[in-house]
Write a protein that holds these residues in place. Structure first.
Motif, PDB file in Angstrom:
ATOM      1  N   PRO A  75     -29.019 -76.626   3.845  1.00 20.04           N
ATOM      2  CA  PRO A  75     -28.863 -78.082   3.863  1.00 20.04           C
ATOM      3  C   PRO A  75     -30.219 -78.774   3.817  1.00 20.04           C
ATOM      4  O   PRO A  75     -31.259 -78.168   4.105  1.00 20.04           O
ATOM      5  CB  PRO A  75     -28.161 -78.336   5.195  1.00 20.04           C
ATOM      6  N   LEU A  76     -30.206 -80.030   3.444  1.00 14.58           N
ATOM      7  CA  LEU A  76     -31.435 -80.818   3.418  1.00 14.58           C
ATOM      8  C   LEU A  76     -31.687 -81.359   4.817  1.00 14.58           C
ATOM      9  O   LEU A  76     -30.834 -82.048   5.391  1.00 14.58           O
ATOM     10  CB  LEU A  76     -31.301 -81.973   2.422  1.00 14.58           C
ATOM     11  N   LEU A  77     -32.845 -81.051   5.383  1.00 16.34           N
ATOM     12  CA  LEU A  77     -33.168 -81.469   6.739  1.00 16.34           C
ATOM     13  C   LEU A  77     -34.299 -82.486   6.795  1.00 16.34           C
ATOM     14  O   LEU A  77     -34.365 -83.292   7.716  1.00 16.34           O
ATOM     15  CB  LEU A  77     -33.539 -80.249   7.602  1.00 16.34           C
ATOM     16  N   ARG A  78     -35.197 -82.438   5.819  1.00  9.84           N
ATOM     17  CA  ARG A  78     -36.344 -83.339   5.833  1.00  9.84           C
ATOM     18  C   ARG A  78     -36.435 -84.089   4.504  1.00  9.84           C
ATOM     19  O   ARG A  78     -36.097 -83.553   3.450  1.00  9.84           O
ATOM     20  CB  ARG A  78     -37.650 -82.568   6.080  1.00  9.84           C
ATOM     21  N   ILE A  79     -36.913 -85.319   4.576  1.00  9.69           N
ATOM     22  CA  ILE A  79     -36.970 -86.170   3.397  1.00  9.69           C
ATOM     23  C   ILE A  79     -38.017 -85.695   2.394  1.00  9.69           C
ATOM     24  O   ILE A  79     -37.946 -86.024   1.208  1.00  9.69           O
ATOM     25  CB  ILE A  79     -37.255 -87.624   3.825  1.00  9.69           C
ATOM     26  N   ASP A  80     -38.998 -84.911   2.855  1.00 10.18           N
ATOM     27  CA  ASP A  80     -40.078 -84.452   1.976  1.00 10.18           C
ATOM     28  C   ASP A  80     -39.907 -82.999   1.540  1.00 10.18           C
ATOM     29  O   ASP A  80     -40.845 -82.379   1.058  1.00 10.18           O
ATOM     30  CB  ASP A  80     -41.433 -84.631   2.663  1.00 10.18           C
TER      31      ASP A  80
ATOM     32  N   ASP B 285     -37.792 -88.002   8.624  1.00  6.17           N
ATOM     33  CA  ASP B 285     -38.849 -88.463   7.726  1.00  6.17           C
ATOM     34  C   ASP B 285     -40.160 -87.761   8.055  1.00  6.17           C
ATOM     35  O   ASP B 285     -40.179 -86.807   8.851  1.00  6.17           O
ATOM     36  CB  ASP B 285     -38.995 -89.985   7.790  1.00  6.17           C
ATOM     37  N   THR B 286     -41.249 -88.198   7.475  1.00  8.26           N
ATOM     38  CA  THR B 286     -42.550 -87.543   7.673  1.00  8.26           C
ATOM     39  C   THR B 286     -43.053 -87.673   9.115  1.00  8.26           C
ATOM     40  O   THR B 286     -43.929 -86.911   9.538  1.00  8.26           O
ATOM     41  CB  THR B 286     -43.591 -88.126   6.713  1.00  8.26           C
ATOM     42  N   ASP B 287     -42.508 -88.622   9.874  1.00 10.33           N
ATOM     43  CA  ASP B 287     -42.889 -88.795  11.287  1.00 10.33           C
ATOM     44  C   ASP B 287     -41.862 -88.186  12.225  1.00 10.33           C
ATOM     45  O   ASP B 287     -41.885 -88.446  13.441  1.00 10.33           O
ATOM     46  CB  ASP B 287     -43.048 -90.290  11.606  1.00 10.33           C
ATOM     47  N   ASP B 288     -40.944 -87.386  11.666  1.00  8.23           N
ATOM     48  CA  ASP B 288     -39.866 -86.748  12.428  1.00  8.23           C
ATOM     49  C   ASP B 288     -38.889 -87.742  13.044  1.00  8.23           C
ATOM     50  O   ASP B 288     -38.212 -87.436  14.023  1.00  8.23           O
ATOM     51  CB  ASP B 288     -40.434 -85.835  13.534  1.00  8.23           C
TER      52      ASP B 288
END
Length: 233
Positions: A137-142, A79-82
């Protein structure tokens, strides 16, 4: 002999002009009624066939959608906070998830977006968008990839989503600790808040009965997610 000729002339006498006009009028009325009936039947037939064709197409698209939802993956990103977070985001008009059974990218994982678009006439469309992971691949939600495939699944009125599950981790923990709480139908569901996928997704449109799609869950991923969150804490 003369009597016989006069009798034959009487029998061979033709129709009068008035009789012919009356016959033509009756024939015209019959033809008009027949033509009107055929036109009405043809319009109704075309309308019924159009409705039937639309319903068949909607049913086919819903089967494809069911396949994608049944393949929803327990996918964890940062997420945005890792921090690790379940990737699932949905409200009453928008839904995003990762599936192992996409419609277009067979044999791959893909990100799926379901959204409700409003037409100029006020009707709504359920739009399916797909972004396969054949590149990255998708690694981060943002950091969501751009859609590469799109298809309109159905057109109707008042298309909306609902989700059956835990609103947050506190409610889920309270249930396992014996408190009188339970999953509920809610209009918003975020995997990063609940720590798991919903149990089911409900799609409703128009006056139809809601269609409920069960969502499979993998407890192994839940345990990993919970342990990682506990370690971070």
């Amino acid at each position: 002999m003369g009597y016989t000729v006069n009798r034959l002339n009487a029998h061979t006498k033709g129709f009068t002009l008035i009789e012919i006009l009356i016959a033509m009028l009756l024939l015209s009325m019959v033809m008009f009624i027949g033509s009107l009936s055929f036109s009405t039947f043809s319009q109704q037939w075309q309308k019924d066939m159009g409705t039937f064709t639309e319903e068949v197409a909607n049913a086919k698209n819903l089967v494809l959608l069911q396949k994608a939802i049944n393949g929803i993956a327990n996918y964890i990103v940062k997420d945005t906070d890792d921090d690790p977070a379940y990737f699932f985001k949905g409200n009453d008009k928008y839904l995003v998830f990762i599936t192992n059974k996409p419609v277009f990218s067979v044999g791959q994982q893909a990100l799926v977006r379901l959204s409700v678009a409003v037409n100029q006439d006020g009707s709504q469309q359920l739009v399916y968008e797909e972004s396969p992971f054949d590149r990255n691949p998708l690694l981060r939600i943002d950091e969501l990839p751009q859609s590469r495939f799109m298809q309109v699944l159905l057109t109707d009125e008042q298309i909306r989503f609902n989700y059956y599950g835990w609103q947050d981790q506190q409610q889920r923990s309270a249930y396992y600790e014996g408190e009188p709480t339970s999953p509920k139908w809610i209009s918003e569901y975020f995997g990063e808040n609940s720590g798991m996928l919903p149990y089911a997704i409900n799609i409703t449109w128009g006056n139809n009965e809601p269609i409920i799609f069960p969502v499979p869950n993998d407890n192994a991923y839940q345990i990993m997610y919970t342990s990682e969150k506990s370690t971070d804490a």
